[in-house]
Motif scaffolding. Structure first.
Motif, PDB file in Angstrom:
ATOM      1  N   VAL A 178      33.753  37.208  32.200  1.00  0.00           N
ATOM      2  CA  VAL A 178      32.296  37.146  32.235  1.00  0.00           C
ATOM      3  C   VAL A 178      31.812  35.726  31.941  1.00  0.00           C
ATOM      4  CG1 VAL A 178      30.212  37.850  30.979  1.00  0.00           C
ATOM      5  CG2 VAL A 178      31.866  39.565  31.713  1.00  0.00           C
ATOM      6  N   ALA A 179      32.413  35.088  30.951  1.00  0.00           N
ATOM      7  CA  ALA A 179      31.929  33.766  30.529  1.00  0.00           C
ATOM      8  C   ALA A 179      32.310  32.662  31.501  1.00  0.00           C
ATOM      9  CB  ALA A 179      32.471  33.446  29.136  1.00  0.00           C
ATOM     10  N   PHE A 180      33.535  32.708  32.025  1.00  0.00           N
ATOM     11  CA  PHE A 180      34.032  31.580  32.815  1.00  0.00           C
ATOM     12  C   PHE A 180      34.469  31.956  34.224  1.00  0.00           C
ATOM     13  CE2 PHE A 180      35.040  30.581  28.317  1.00  0.00           C
ATOM     14  CZ  PHE A 180      34.171  29.507  28.167  1.00  0.00           C
ATOM     15  N   GLY A 181      34.316  33.217  34.606  1.00  0.00           N
ATOM     16  CA  GLY A 181      34.695  33.630  35.957  1.00  0.00           C
ATOM     17  C   GLY A 181      36.098  34.214  36.009  1.00  0.00           C
ATOM     18  N   LEU A 182      36.355  34.984  37.049  1.00  0.00           N
ATOM     19  CA  LEU A 182      37.658  35.646  37.206  1.00  0.00           C
ATOM     20  C   LEU A 182      38.792  34.641  37.332  1.00  0.00           C
ATOM     21  CD1 LEU A 182      36.684  38.515  39.684  1.00  0.00           C
ATOM     22  CD2 LEU A 182      37.191  38.722  37.243  1.00  0.00           C
ATOM     23  N   SER A 183      38.499  33.472  37.876  1.00  0.00           N
ATOM     24  CA  SER A 183      39.551  32.477  38.072  1.00  0.00           C
ATOM     25  C   SER A 183      40.073  31.919  36.762  1.00  0.00           C
ATOM     26  CB  SER A 183      39.051  31.337  38.952  1.00  0.00           C
ATOM     27  OG  SER A 183      37.933  30.692  38.332  1.00  0.00           O
ATOM     28  N   ALA A 184      39.297  32.051  35.680  1.00  0.00           N
ATOM     29  CA  ALA A 184      39.744  31.529  34.388  1.00  0.00           C
ATOM     30  C   ALA A 184      40.775  32.419  33.722  1.00  0.00           C
ATOM     31  CB  ALA A 184      38.550  31.355  33.452  1.00  0.00           C
ATOM     32  N   VAL A 185      40.872  33.670  34.164  1.00  0.00           N
ATOM     33  CA  VAL A 185      41.833  34.606  33.580  1.00  0.00           C
ATOM     34  C   VAL A 185      43.211  34.343  34.173  1.00  0.00           C
ATOM     35  CG1 VAL A 185      42.428  37.031  33.242  1.00  0.00           C
ATOM     36  CG2 VAL A 185      40.031  36.335  33.274  1.00  0.00           C
ATOM     37  N   ALA A 186      44.220  34.251  33.307  1.00  0.00           N
ATOM     38  CA  ALA A 186      45.597  34.012  33.751  1.00  0.00           C
ATOM     39  C   ALA A 186      46.209  35.360  34.158  1.00  0.00           C
ATOM     40  CB  ALA A 186      46.405  33.350  32.642  1.00  0.00           C
ATOM     41  N   TRP A 187      45.946  35.767  35.402  1.00  0.00           N
ATOM     42  CA  TRP A 187      46.382  37.090  35.846  1.00  0.00           C
ATOM     43  C   TRP A 187      47.898  37.208  35.853  1.00  0.00           C
ATOM     44  CZ3 TRP A 187      42.632  40.355  35.592  1.00  0.00           C
ATOM     45  CH2 TRP A 187      41.316  39.944  35.834  1.00  0.00           C
ATOM     46  N   GLY A 188      48.587  36.120  36.148  1.00  0.00           N
ATOM     47  CA  GLY A 188      50.048  36.155  36.109  1.00  0.00           C
ATOM     48  C   GLY A 188      50.569  36.434  34.708  1.00  0.00           C
ATOM     49  N   THR A 189      49.932  35.800  33.708  1.00  0.00           N
ATOM     50  CA  THR A 189      50.323  36.051  32.320  1.00  0.00           C
ATOM     51  C   THR A 189      50.031  37.492  31.930  1.00  0.00           C
ATOM     52  OG1 THR A 189      49.899  33.751  31.718  1.00  0.00           O
ATOM     53  CG2 THR A 189      49.950  35.358  29.926  1.00  0.00           C
ATOM     54  N   LEU A 190      48.874  38.017  32.359  1.00  0.00           N
ATOM     55  CA  LEU A 190      48.541  39.411  32.070  1.00  0.00           C
ATOM     56  C   LEU A 190      49.573  40.354  32.669  1.00  0.00           C
ATOM     57  CD1 LEU A 190      44.683  39.916  32.455  1.00  0.00           C
ATOM     58  CD2 LEU A 190      46.078  40.256  30.427  1.00  0.00           C
ATOM     59  N   ALA A 191      49.984  40.089  33.905  1.00  0.00           N
ATOM     60  CA  ALA A 191      50.988  40.945  34.548  1.00  0.00           C
ATOM     61  C   ALA A 191      52.320  40.876  33.804  1.00  0.00           C
ATOM     62  CB  ALA A 191      51.168  40.521  36.002  1.00  0.00           C
ATOM     63  N   MET A 192      52.684  39.676  33.357  1.00  0.00           N
ATOM     64  CA  MET A 192      53.934  39.534  32.612  1.00  0.00           C
ATOM     65  C   MET A 192      53.879  40.315  31.302  1.00  0.00           C
ATOM     66  SD  MET A 192      55.636  36.068  31.022  1.00  0.00           S
ATOM     67  CE  MET A 192      54.204  35.820  29.970  1.00  0.00           C
ATOM     68  N   ILE A 193      52.749  40.202  30.584  1.00  0.00           N
ATOM     69  CA  ILE A 193      52.619  40.915  29.317  1.00  0.00           C
ATOM     70  C   ILE A 193      52.675  42.420  29.544  1.00  0.00           C
ATOM     71  CG2 ILE A 193      51.013  41.419  27.432  1.00  0.00           C
ATOM     72  CD1 ILE A 193      50.104  38.519  27.576  1.00  0.00           C
ATOM     73  N   ALA A 194      51.998  42.902  30.585  1.00  0.00           N
ATOM     74  CA  ALA A 194      52.012  44.335  30.881  1.00  0.00           C
ATOM     75  C   ALA A 194      53.423  44.813  31.213  1.00  0.00           C
ATOM     76  CB  ALA A 194      51.057  44.644  32.028  1.00  0.00           C
ATOM     77  N   SER A 195      54.180  44.005  31.943  1.00  0.00           N
ATOM     78  CA  SER A 195      55.557  44.400  32.258  1.00  0.00           C
ATOM     79  C   SER A 195      56.424  44.432  31.002  1.00  0.00           C
ATOM     80  CB  SER A 195      56.158  43.434  33.289  1.00  0.00           C
ATOM     81  OG  SER A 195      56.293  42.121  32.754  1.00  0.00           O
ATOM     82  N   VAL A 196      56.140  43.526  30.064  1.00  0.00           N
ATOM     83  CA  VAL A 196      56.869  43.533  28.792  1.00  0.00           C
ATOM     84  C   VAL A 196      56.536  44.791  27.992  1.00  0.00           C
ATOM     85  CG1 VAL A 196      57.071  42.345  26.558  1.00  0.00           C
ATOM     86  CG2 VAL A 196      57.156  41.034  28.675  1.00  0.00           C
ATOM     87  N   TRP A 197      55.286  45.245  28.074  1.00  0.00           N
ATOM     88  CA  TRP A 197      54.924  46.489  27.394  1.00  0.00           C
ATOM     89  C   TRP A 197      55.764  47.660  27.892  1.00  0.00           C
ATOM     90  CZ3 TRP A 197      48.909  45.795  28.057  1.00  0.00           C
ATOM     91  CH2 TRP A 197      48.474  44.817  27.156  1.00  0.00           C
ATOM     92  N   VAL A 198      56.125  47.636  29.163  1.00  0.00           N
ATOM     93  CA  VAL A 198      56.967  48.700  29.721  1.00  0.00           C
ATOM     94  C   VAL A 198      58.425  48.485  29.338  1.00  0.00           C
ATOM     95  CG1 VAL A 198      57.738  49.814  31.843  1.00  0.00           C
ATOM     96  CG2 VAL A 198      55.368  49.043  31.638  1.00  0.00           C
ATOM     97  N   ALA A 199      58.860  47.228  29.359  1.00  0.00           N
ATOM     98  CA  ALA A 199      60.287  46.938  29.166  1.00  0.00           C
ATOM     99  C   ALA A 199      60.733  47.067  27.712  1.00  0.00           C
ATOM    100  CB  ALA A 199      60.591  45.521  29.673  1.00  0.00           C
ATOM    101  N   THR A 200      59.872  46.686  26.766  1.00  0.00           N
ATOM    102  CA  THR A 200      60.326  46.655  25.366  1.00  0.00           C
ATOM    103  C   THR A 200      60.741  48.022  24.812  1.00  0.00           C
ATOM    104  OG1 THR A 200      57.962  46.551  24.781  1.00  0.00           O
ATOM    105  CG2 THR A 200      59.243  44.509  24.652  1.00  0.00           C
ATOM    106  N   PRO A 201      60.044  49.135  25.127  1.00  0.00           N
ATOM    107  CA  PRO A 201      60.569  50.418  24.651  1.00  0.00           C
ATOM    108  C   PRO A 201      61.934  50.753  25.221  1.00  0.00           C
ATOM    109  CG  PRO A 201      58.255  50.630  25.272  1.00  0.00           C
ATOM    110  CD  PRO A 201      58.711  49.286  25.743  1.00  0.00           C
ATOM    111  N   VAL A 202      62.192  50.341  26.471  1.00  0.00           N
ATOM    112  CA  VAL A 202      63.498  50.587  27.080  1.00  0.00           C
ATOM    113  C   VAL A 202      64.578  49.774  26.368  1.00  0.00           C
ATOM    114  CG1 VAL A 202      64.836  50.433  29.212  1.00  0.00           C
ATOM    115  CG2 VAL A 202      62.422  51.109  29.296  1.00  0.00           C
ATOM    116  N   VAL A 203      64.274  48.505  26.092  1.00  0.00           N
ATOM    117  CA  VAL A 203      65.223  47.648  25.379  1.00  0.00           C
ATOM    118  C   VAL A 203      65.504  48.204  23.987  1.00  0.00           C
ATOM    119  CG1 VAL A 203      65.576  45.349  24.392  1.00  0.00           C
ATOM    120  CG2 VAL A 203      64.580  45.588  26.670  1.00  0.00           C
ATOM    121  N   SER A 204      64.453  48.589  23.285  1.00  0.00           N
ATOM    122  CA  SER A 204      64.629  49.159  21.952  1.00  0.00           C
ATOM    123  C   SER A 204      65.462  50.428  21.999  1.00  0.00           C
ATOM    124  CB  SER A 204      63.247  49.448  21.342  1.00  0.00           C
ATOM    125  OG  SER A 204      63.376  50.090  20.095  1.00  0.00           O
ATOM    126  N   GLY A 205      65.216  51.266  22.998  1.00  0.00           N
ATOM    127  CA  GLY A 205      65.999  52.490  23.128  1.00  0.00           C
ATOM    128  C   GLY A 205      67.471  52.206  23.351  1.00  0.00           C
TER     129      GLY A 205
END
Length: 478
Positions: A178-205
């Motif tokens: 909202v403040a700086f526009g959609l281009s200011a969001v690091a969408w690649g970083t967001l996707a990486m973090i979201a994938s880590v959210w999926v992967a870490t429970p598997v690694v822990s298991g």
């Protein structure tokens, strides 16, 4: 038809996790009520600022500090049971000393290892460095904190367990867009973090399952459990202590050579080995024929408390320190965006520790009861696997959900135990078809619940962050 109790090993553990979540919700009520008060206070602050025309910087610091303090206490209150419940239940440590130990370990983790996650949240989700000095940057973080607080308070009220880390990430992304526009969001970083959210429970298991297999084969099912415990448990704890000491030394001074780190870690590793050996010998002297697994694992559980408490502080402090560092930098009270001062990490760690000490007693008592507690062996495997996974994520600057990682560990030890029961010579019956279908449904329900928790949190907090940012910017006249 009567089935073997072994069929429901994983289901019972998952059921205990479900009971623990319910217990957490009830024990969390005082923090929840405090959250309602905080939101009301911030709302009143926004109105007062709009009416009085006070400087936006005062608004940012006031609202940010209030919400961040509550979030820190909420984190400390909610996550302490993951660290302390198993050790208190096994008699490895008393409740009050345990709370103090977890609080100290959390502060140490925040100060020594919390910088990477904090920096990622401060400047990695939304690219704020190019707009350093823009008065909207601190307001973005105020909006993100408010959005996270609203969602956590709402979710707690309706009984949905959500992650503070996920909430902050979504709030920052929505407010920044909202403040700086959609281009200011690091969408690649967001996707990486979201994938880590999926992967870490598997690694822990996987880690938890491998550790359970080792303990089960080498100690629990050994022909001579006493000799096996004396052979395997002291080196295991010594290795834990040594690796953790080396990790902390590396955090303190990254310029140390490998030989120096290894040499310095040998002494604490040896101390852990000797102390565990002494404790195991004491238990063997009291019960020479068949010593209990719970007393044998007390030193290991105690060490797991320290490591997991440290991991909590390292990862979760970023939820507070990252946004706060940006808010303070806007007033010249902090370094440039992306560099998180040690004092901010200390304050974040102290906020988490305060929540642990003030609200943790009731939660640990409820979650550590016989109804909700995993047995000592499985709890140790889950705790250690969770700590290792969370510390690895913290080292890479990735915010993760400790609770979701721990549930992944529960799945891992459950599947590992069932695999052991199916080995030749285990004398386990064949699993009936109806039991197989029932268990698939049980596990699917847990996977759906966990997945929905973080799938819903990111867009909801993103929307809340966007709305909060529009309101804050309007009040501030930006």
């Amino acid at each position: 038809m009567t089935h073997s109790p072994g069929y429901r090993v994983l289901d019972k553990d998952l059921g205990r996790i479900g009971h623990a979540e319910v217990a957490q919700m009830h024990a969390f009520r005082p923090v929840w009520r405090l959250g309602l008060l905080v939101l009301a206070l911030v709302g009143g602050l926004l109105v007062a600022m709009a009416v009085s025309g006070a400087a936006p910087g005062v608004l940012a610091i006031g609202a940010g500090l209030v919400v961040a303090a509550w979030l820190g206490m909420a984190i400390g209150a909610n996550d302490v049971a993951n660290s302390l419940g198993p050790a208190v239940g096994a008699g490895a440590i008393g409740l009050l000393p345990g709370l103090a130990l977890v609080a100290l370990a959390g502060v140490a983790g925040a100060v020594l290892a919390g910088g990477a996650v904090s920096a990622r949240l401060a400047a990695g989700i939304v690219q704020l460095a190019p707009v350093a000095g823009d008065p909207r940057a601190p307001l973005v973080m105020v909006a993100a904190l408010v959005a996270a607080a609203i969602w956590i308070t709402m979710a707690t009220g309706i009984g949905l367990p959500v992650s503070t880390s996920h909430s902050i990430v979504g709030g920052i992304a929505g407010a920044g867009a909202v403040a700086f526009g959609l281009s200011a969001v690091a969408w690649g970083t967001l996707a990486m973090i979201a994938s880590v959210w999926v992967a870490t429970p598997v690694v822990s298991g996987g880690l938890a399952g491998a550790l359970l297999i080792l303990l089960r084969i080498k100690v629990v099912k050994a022909p001579d459990r006493a000799a096996a415990a004396l052979r395997w448990l002291p080196p295991l704890v010594g290795l834990m202590v040594g690796l953790f000491s080396a990790y902390v030394l590396l955090l303190v001074n990254r310029q140390l050579g490998l030989s120096v780190i290894v040499g310095a870690a040998v002494l604490p590793a040896l101390a852990g080995h000797l102390l565990t050996r002494r404790a195991v010998r004491r238990e063997l002297a009291a019960h020479p024929r068949k010593p209990g697994i719970k007393p044998l694992l007390r030193p290991a559980l105690l060490m797991a408390v320290v490591i997991l408490g440290f991991a909590h502080g390292a990862n979760d402090v970023g939820n507070i320190a990252g946004p706060l560092s940006v808010i303070l930098s806007g007033q010249g009270l902090s370094a440039q965006i992306g560099l998180v001062p040690v004092l901010v990490l200390v304050c974040g760690g102290l906020a988490i520790a305060t929540g642990t000490l003030l609200f943790g007693r009731r939660l640990v008592h409820m979650v550590g009861s016989g109804i909700t507690r995993l047995n000592a062996g499985r709890a140790f495997c889950v705790s250690l696997a969770t700590a290792v996974t969370v510390l690895a994520a913290s080292g890479m600057g990735l915010p993760v959900s400790t609770t979701h990682v721990a549930v992944g560990g529960v799945f891992g030890v459950g599947f590992a135990r069932e695999w052991l029961d199916r080995r030749p010579g285990s004398r386990a019956e064949a699993l009936p078809a109806d039991e197989t279908r029932r268990r698939i449904l049980v596990r699917r329900s847990h996977v759906v619940t966990i997945t929905a928790a973080w799938l819903v949190t990111l867009p909801v907090t993103g929307a809340l962050g966007a709305l909060a940012c529009m309101l804050v910017l309007r009040v501030a006249g930006r």
